[in-house]
Design a protein around this motif. Structure first.
Motif, short mmCIF file in Angstrom:
data_model
loop_
_atom_site.label_atom_id
_atom_site.label_comp_id
_atom_site.label_asym_id
_atom_site.label_seq_id
_atom_site.Cartn_x
_atom_site.Cartn_y
_atom_site.Cartn_z
N GLN A 55 0.82 -1.20 0.00
CA GLN A 55 0.00 0.00 0.00
C GLN A 55 0.87 1.27 0.00
O GLN A 55 0.58 2.23 -0.72
CB GLN A 55 -0.93 0.00 1.21
N ALA A 56 1.93 1.25 0.82
CA ALA A 56 2.81 2.41 0.88
C ALA A 56 3.52 2.62 -0.46
O ALA A 56 3.66 3.76 -0.94
CB ALA A 56 3.84 2.22 2.00
N PHE A 57 3.95 1.52 -1.09
CA PHE A 57 4.62 1.60 -2.37
C PHE A 57 3.66 2.08 -3.46
O PHE A 57 4.01 2.92 -4.31
CB PHE A 57 5.22 0.25 -2.73
N ASP A 58 2.43 1.59 -3.44
CA ASP A 58 1.44 2.01 -4.42
C ASP A 58 1.14 3.50 -4.29
O ASP A 58 0.91 4.20 -5.29
CB ASP A 58 0.15 1.21 -4.26
N ALA A 59 1.12 4.01 -3.05
CA ALA A 59 0.89 5.44 -2.84
C ALA A 59 2.04 6.25 -3.44
O ALA A 59 1.83 7.30 -4.06
CB ALA A 59 0.74 5.73 -1.36
N TYR A 60 3.27 5.77 -3.27
CA TYR A 60 4.43 6.46 -3.84
C TYR A 60 4.37 6.47 -5.36
O TYR A 60 4.78 7.45 -6.01
CB TYR A 60 5.72 5.79 -3.36
N LYS A 61 3.84 5.42 -5.95
CA LYS A 61 3.76 5.32 -7.41
C LYS A 61 2.83 6.36 -8.03
O LYS A 61 2.88 6.59 -9.25
CB LYS A 61 3.29 3.92 -7.82
N THR A 62 2.02 7.01 -7.22
CA THR A 62 1.07 7.98 -7.76
C THR A 62 1.67 9.36 -7.94
O THR A 62 1.03 10.23 -8.55
CB THR A 62 -0.16 8.11 -6.82
N ILE A 63 2.89 9.61 -7.43
CA ILE A 63 3.45 10.96 -7.50
C ILE A 63 4.42 11.08 -8.67
O ILE A 63 4.95 10.08 -9.17
CB ILE A 63 4.15 11.35 -6.17
N PRO A 64 4.67 12.30 -9.15
CA PRO A 64 5.53 12.49 -10.32
C PRO A 64 6.95 11.94 -10.16
O PRO A 64 7.54 11.50 -11.13
CB PRO A 64 5.55 14.02 -10.48
N GLN A 65 7.51 11.99 -8.94
CA GLN A 65 8.88 11.52 -8.77
C GLN A 65 9.04 10.06 -9.21
O GLN A 65 10.01 9.70 -9.87
CB GLN A 65 9.35 11.67 -7.32
N TYR A 66 8.08 9.23 -8.82
CA TYR A 66 8.16 7.83 -9.22
C TYR A 66 7.99 7.70 -10.74
O TYR A 66 8.78 7.02 -11.41
CB TYR A 66 7.09 6.98 -8.53
#
Length: 361
Positions: free
Chosen positions: A65-76
């Motif tokens: 869940q934490a990784f999926d949340a990070y995947k939503t931002i431009p940096q990823y």
């Protein structure tokens, strides 16, 4: 001498150790924050949960869940597409440790503070100082999230303006803690020339300016370009057209990587010259051993810091060297605070709590 009660005098030593601990924790947090920036970890946690965020992911589902949340931002999407969960965990732990340290500092400050208030251990002036530091600490939590939020929607990194504000506020809290700690000391009166007091205050002010510029350099990754010295962009002083090509002109002072690095270099030279002149003046004026030693230590630390800055630049900001550079910056700030307070303090210390118990009555 400002009178204090025997009850307050008995708590001088515990208060000192408490403030030493707080200052140490703040310095550690600044260094962890620097490592978080250098490893591009600051945006790995995309939510601000002051209470529940204390716990990291505890199982595979929570990590996902934490990784999926990070995947939503431009940096990823723009920089880290294809990152594995294991790689994500590495940057997550840096940011989580940084936030955890902030919470630890809050608890380590507030609980003893309330206890000292309950015991009547603090003079009125000291209470005002400590409430102010607490208020700045609470503000710092909000500023930290304000900084992170700048990189969650339209940018691949946080705003350099907000990063610099976050760092300088942390160092202001650190300096206030060190200054307050110093005011608890019982010291003989010092007779220093006015010019030494002026240069002592100027050194502290220029140090803060340099720290702010260093944060801008970090925010723009300006230390990874123009990796030559003493020239920069092919000259000791770059062309005005390269330094000031953005409109309005003042934006170059904060947004132009060449201009920001040039500013950082120039202020470093000014700080070094001022520290050396201050030390020479302290020795020649025979201002007292404490002032002379403080000036010499400060000059030595600034010289070391300048050397580390050059080496960090020439080597394109390796993590270990960059963190050493940041650690010595904290040492320079500490010495600048101590020297300024030493020169400006009226005797006895205005907090009135550094007096020996034998003088109470």
């Amino acid at each position: 001498m400002i009178g204090i009660s025997a009850q307050q005098a008995r708590h001088v030593s515990p208060i000192r150790w408490w403030l030493v601990s707080i200052a140490t924790l703040i310095a550690l947090m600044v260094l962890v924050g620097g490592a978080t920036r250098l490893t591009e970890s600051g945006l790995s946690i995309v939510e601000w949960k002051p209470v529940t965020g204390t716990l990291p992911p505890l199982n595979q589902e929570q990590w996902t869940q934490a990784f999926d949340a990070y995947k939503t931002i431009p940096q990823y999407r723009e920089l880290n597409t294809g990152m594995t969960l294991g790689e994500f965990k590495m940057i997550f732990w840096w940011e989580w440790s940084h936030r955890l340290l902030g919470r630890v500092i809050g608890v380590a400050y507030l609980l003893p503070f309330l206890w000292f208030l309950w015991r009547g251990a603090l003079s009125a002036d000291l209470k005002r100082r400590l409430w102010l530091i607490f208020g700045l600490g609470a503000l710092q939590g909000a500023v930290g999230w304000w900084m992170v939020a700048s990189g969650l929607s339209e940018r691949v990194e946080v705003s350099q303006y907000r990063l610099a504000t976050h760092l300088v506020l942390a160092l202001l809290i650190f300096a206030g803690t060190v200054w307050t700690l110093r005011r608890l000391a019982d010291r003989p009166a010092l007779a220093a020339p006015s010019r030494l007091k002026i240069t002592g205050v100027a050194l502290l002010g220029v140090t803060f300016v340099q720290l702010y510029l260093g944060a801008l350099v970090a925010g723009l990754r300006a230390g990874r370009i123009y990796n030559t010295w003493p020239d920069i962009d092919g000259a000791v002083i770059p062309s005005g057209a390269r330094l000031f090509f953005e409109e309005p002109w003042w934006r170059n002072l904060f947004d132009n990587a060449l201009t920001v690095q040039f500013e950082h270099r120039m202020v470093a030279y000014a700080l070094l010259v001022l520290a050396l002149l201050h030390a020479v003046d302290a020795v020649r004026s025979r201002a007292g051993s404490a002032v002379v030693e403080g000036a010499l230590w400060l000059a030595a630390a600034v010289t070391l810091q300048a050397t580390l800055g050059i080496l960090t630049l020439l080597n394109q900001v390796p993590t270990a060297l960059a963190l050493t550079h940041q650690a010595v910056a904290i040492a320079v700030l500490t010495l600048a605070v101590l020297q300024a307070e030493r020169l400006l303090a009226r005797q006895p210390a205005v907090d009135g709590i550094g007096a020996r118990l034998a003088t109470v009555g």
